[in-house]
Design a protein around this motif. Sequence first.
Motif, PDB file in Angstrom:
ATOM      1  N   VAL A 111       0.833  -1.203   0.000  1.00 29.80           N
ATOM      2  CA  VAL A 111       0.000   0.000   0.000  1.00 29.80           C
ATOM      3  C   VAL A 111       0.867   1.252   0.000  1.00 29.80           C
ATOM      4  O   VAL A 111       0.605   2.215  -0.740  1.00 29.80           O
ATOM      5  CB  VAL A 111      -0.941   0.009   1.220  1.00 29.80           C
ATOM      6  N   VAL A 112       1.898   1.254   0.826  1.00 32.25           N
ATOM      7  CA  VAL A 112       2.786   2.413   0.917  1.00 32.25           C
ATOM      8  C   VAL A 112       3.399   2.746  -0.436  1.00 32.25           C
ATOM      9  O   VAL A 112       3.568   3.925  -0.780  1.00 32.25           O
ATOM     10  CB  VAL A 112       3.892   2.129   1.974  1.00 32.25           C
ATOM     11  N   ALA A 116      -2.055   4.138  -5.696  1.00 34.11           N
ATOM     12  CA  ALA A 116      -3.091   4.850  -4.938  1.00 34.11           C
ATOM     13  C   ALA A 116      -2.463   5.817  -3.945  1.00 34.11           C
ATOM     14  O   ALA A 116      -2.951   6.944  -3.760  1.00 34.11           O
ATOM     15  CB  ALA A 116      -3.990   3.851  -4.216  1.00 34.11           C
ATOM     16  N   MET A 117      -1.386   5.411  -3.297  1.00 32.91           N
ATOM     17  CA  MET A 117      -0.710   6.300  -2.356  1.00 32.91           C
ATOM     18  C   MET A 117      -0.107   7.494  -3.090  1.00 32.91           C
ATOM     19  O   MET A 117      -0.186   8.643  -2.617  1.00 32.91           O
ATOM     20  CB  MET A 117       0.373   5.544  -1.598  1.00 32.91           C
ATOM     21  N   TYR A 155       2.467  12.288   1.330  1.00 37.38           N
ATOM     22  CA  TYR A 155       1.055  12.241   1.733  1.00 37.38           C
ATOM     23  C   TYR A 155       0.908  12.594   3.206  1.00 37.38           C
ATOM     24  O   TYR A 155       0.033  13.384   3.590  1.00 37.38           O
ATOM     25  CB  TYR A 155       0.495  10.847   1.464  1.00 37.38           C
ATOM     26  N   TRP A 156       1.768  12.031   4.040  1.00 37.95           N
ATOM     27  CA  TRP A 156       1.717  12.319   5.473  1.00 37.95           C
ATOM     28  C   TRP A 156       2.044  13.793   5.739  1.00 37.95           C
ATOM     29  O   TRP A 156       1.408  14.431   6.573  1.00 37.95           O
ATOM     30  CB  TRP A 156       2.682  11.413   6.224  1.00 37.95           C
ATOM     31  N   LEU A 267      -9.682   7.672  -0.904  1.00 41.61           N
ATOM     32  CA  LEU A 267      -8.375   7.070  -0.660  1.00 41.61           C
ATOM     33  C   LEU A 267      -7.988   7.172   0.811  1.00 41.61           C
ATOM     34  O   LEU A 267      -7.501   6.198   1.413  1.00 41.61           O
ATOM     35  CB  LEU A 267      -7.317   7.762  -1.527  1.00 41.61           C
ATOM     36  N   ALA A 268      -8.212   8.339   1.399  1.00 37.58           N
ATOM     37  CA  ALA A 268      -7.838   8.553   2.798  1.00 37.58           C
ATOM     38  C   ALA A 268      -8.610   7.627   3.724  1.00 37.58           C
ATOM     39  O   ALA A 268      -8.060   7.115   4.708  1.00 37.58           O
ATOM     40  CB  ALA A 268      -8.079  10.016   3.180  1.00 37.58           C
TER      41      ALA A 268
END
Length: 289
Positions: A111-112, A116-117, A155-156, A267-268
């Motif tokens: 995922v990371v 999508a990320m 993203y973070w 997504l979130a």
Amino acid sequence: MTTAILEPLAGRRCLLPLDALHATHFFSPELAEELAALGVTHPRAVNFAVRAAALGPVGAGTVAATFYNYKYELVARHVPAVWEIASPKDVLAARARAVDASMRRLLGTDVVESDAMAEAARLALRATEACARPGRPLYAAHADLPVPQEPHLAYWHASTLLREHRGDGHLSALLAAGLDGLEAVVTHTATGKGMTPRWVFATRGWSQNDWDAAVARLRERGLLDAGGELTEAGAALRADIEAETDRLDRAPYEHLGPDGVTRLTELARTFARTAVSAGAFPADLRGKG
């Protein structure tokens, strides 16, 4: 050509899962380990250091002002002493390492490193382009930090900017409503969405006597009833505070546009649900108990 209109609560709904994933690092063993390696071991010192590091080696007054709902005496026990143990620069680097490790643990490497990320990072960073520095000290400090190259860290980072942007505006709304830091916590807990008193006492430095005094003040204002529940006036005040916070925080989501906000929210939520399912938060964190 018709321009799509952003729904009134779209920004709030988008930020909730963004903020949820962001908040996981405060509870992660990776953060405690990284800060311990620098010599910072007290949980409160860790919390103050990682969130305030972007401001530089500030004193207790600045941290108490920008964090709002912590008791000043608790802050002063750890700040500015923590900067004698670890510099803000080293704390920020440790925080980034902890976030990287905790996201990989909670979400999984697939995922990371997913498309999508990367898409979520692009959308979230796009939203931050419309954030504004004036009157928003925690946002402004983090906005001066470089954007990480890795998509999950970008993203973070963008989530941090959006979180602190809304948070700074929220403090303005709380001040306008006449709620001090602890009164804000008590009324939020009364909605059923805030922290339990146990967590407030453990993390914010307030005592049962402080809590009871805040409850008494809120009852005198007609905001809480005898059972500690929000009155009609109290519920209305909390709704007004959130509405004003939404108004002050609308620009990033209008800039991203309805389609972008919808996709980022989708997504979130997926990322946040995965993290929560992996045990990212203590089970007794939320509620009125």
